[in-house]
Design a protein around this motif. Structure first.
Motif, short mmCIF file in Angstrom:
data_model
loop_
_atom_site.label_atom_id
_atom_site.label_comp_id
_atom_site.label_asym_id
_atom_site.label_seq_id
_atom_site.Cartn_x
_atom_site.Cartn_y
_atom_site.Cartn_z
N UNK A 120 0.89 -1.20 0.09
CA UNK A 120 -0.41 -0.18 0.03
C UNK A 120 0.90 1.49 0.14
N UNK A 121 1.89 0.80 0.88
CA UNK A 121 2.69 1.63 0.72
C UNK A 121 3.38 2.90 -1.10
N UNK A 122 3.65 1.69 -1.11
CA UNK A 122 4.01 1.46 -3.12
C UNK A 122 3.23 2.47 -3.37
N UNK A 123 1.47 2.19 -3.54
CA UNK A 123 0.88 2.52 -4.28
C UNK A 123 0.71 4.19 -3.87
N UNK A 124 0.42 4.45 -2.67
CA UNK A 124 0.62 5.81 -2.08
C UNK A 124 1.42 6.46 -2.74
N UNK A 125 2.38 5.97 -3.13
CA UNK A 125 3.92 7.11 -3.29
C UNK A 125 4.25 7.51 -4.92
N UNK A 126 3.36 6.36 -5.52
CA UNK A 126 2.76 6.31 -7.18
C UNK A 126 1.44 7.69 -6.95
N UNK A 127 0.55 7.21 -6.05
CA UNK A 127 -0.28 7.92 -6.86
C UNK A 127 0.06 9.36 -5.51
N UNK A 128 0.80 10.21 -5.07
CA UNK A 128 1.04 11.46 -4.26
C UNK A 128 1.81 11.72 -5.89
#
Length: 282
Positions: free
Chosen positions: A112-120
């Motif tokens: 999930x951290x990887x996804x939010x890093x991409x999303x940000x």
């Protein structure tokens, strides 16, 4: 039940026709201007009927260009823009598909951290990170190259998010059935997820192709060799000639030609594009 109200139908069509005329009139003026001689615009009056110089203006821009503008022939610049748009669109879709597939179907630490890093990164457009990106590209000796034009723009948080949302709607039974049949992760991705994502891919391809075709700031920053100029840069150079009046007839001819590839992409992919945007499960 559909109500039959002739007056309401007439008003609706009238509003639509007026809207189309407002949008299409500047395009019509550009087409008309591209068929005229350059001295016809010095008076400030814009003709509304086609002129006799259509073939001359368009052939001039495609073959030789305008030497005083410092831009190469339009054919070369359109080729550069086409390469840039295709690489950006295909690259963004490919990377986003794989990123979304990994985030949804694989269990790994900090997923999930990887996804939010991409999303940000949606909050960091090219204009915000352009200086460090330029420094990286310059240090890698990628200035004046197709790699430098395309690779820094090839990742897309938006496409990754959209594919992730779609993959979350795919029933788990499909994955379980594929696993029972002996399909590995990549076979499941290739044979099941990709066909199901066809309309999403088409819709995103149209949007991303136009995004890559219309790029101006990034190509302007990293290209000094006219062999890598894009068509948007070329039109800007044509319209900003020094010490002389712009040749508006060839500027408009260039604008009309530059408009054709995105229009053709939208026309030929219209059905899949609309389907990918309006289907409820997507």
């Amino acid at each position: 039940m559909v109500e039959n109200r002739p007056l309401l139908t007439f008003l609706s069509h009238l509003v639509l026709i007026i809207g189309v005329l407002i949008v299409a009139f500047p395009v019509y003026i550009a087409i008309i201007a591209s068929t005229r001689a350059s001295n016809e615009f010095l008076s400030g009056l814009i003709p509304l009927l086609p002129g006799p110089h259509l073939v001359e203006n368009y052939s001039r821009m495609l073959s030789s260009g305008v030497s005083t503008s410092g831009a190469p022939p339009l054919g070369l610049m359109m080729t550069n823009s086409l390469i840039m748009a295709l690489v950006i669109a295909i690259g963004k879709i490919a990377i986003s598909l794989l990123s979304a597939f990994a985030i949804v179907y694989f269990r790994f630490p900090f997923r999930q951290l990887a996804f939010w890093a991409i999303f940000i990164t949606l909050m960091l457009p090219v204009e915000v990170r352009i200086l460090p990106t330029f420094e990286v590209v310059a240090n890698l000796n990628l200035l004046n190259s197709y790699v430098g034009l395309t690779v820094p723009l090839i990742a897309s948080a938006t496409a990754t998010f959209l594919f992730r949302q779609f993959f979350l709607t795919v029933p788990d039974e499909l994955m379980e059935a594929a696993r029972v049949d002996g399909a590995g992760p990549m076979k499941f991705f290739r044979d099941i997820l990709l066909p199901l994502s066809r309309t999403n891919i088409a819709a995103l391809f149209v949007i991303l192709f136009i995004y890559g075709w219309n790029q101006y700031l990034w190509p302007l920053l990293i290209t000094t060799d006219e062999r890598y100029y894009t068509v948007v840069m070329g039109i800007r150079r044509l319209a900003a000639t020094a010490d002389t009046e712009p040749l508006w007839n060839v500027v408009m001819a260039s604008a009309v030609l530059a408009m054709l590839p995105p229009v053709l992409v939208v026309i030929f992919m219209q059905r899949l594009f609309v389907k990918g945007l309006v289907e409820t499960e997507k």
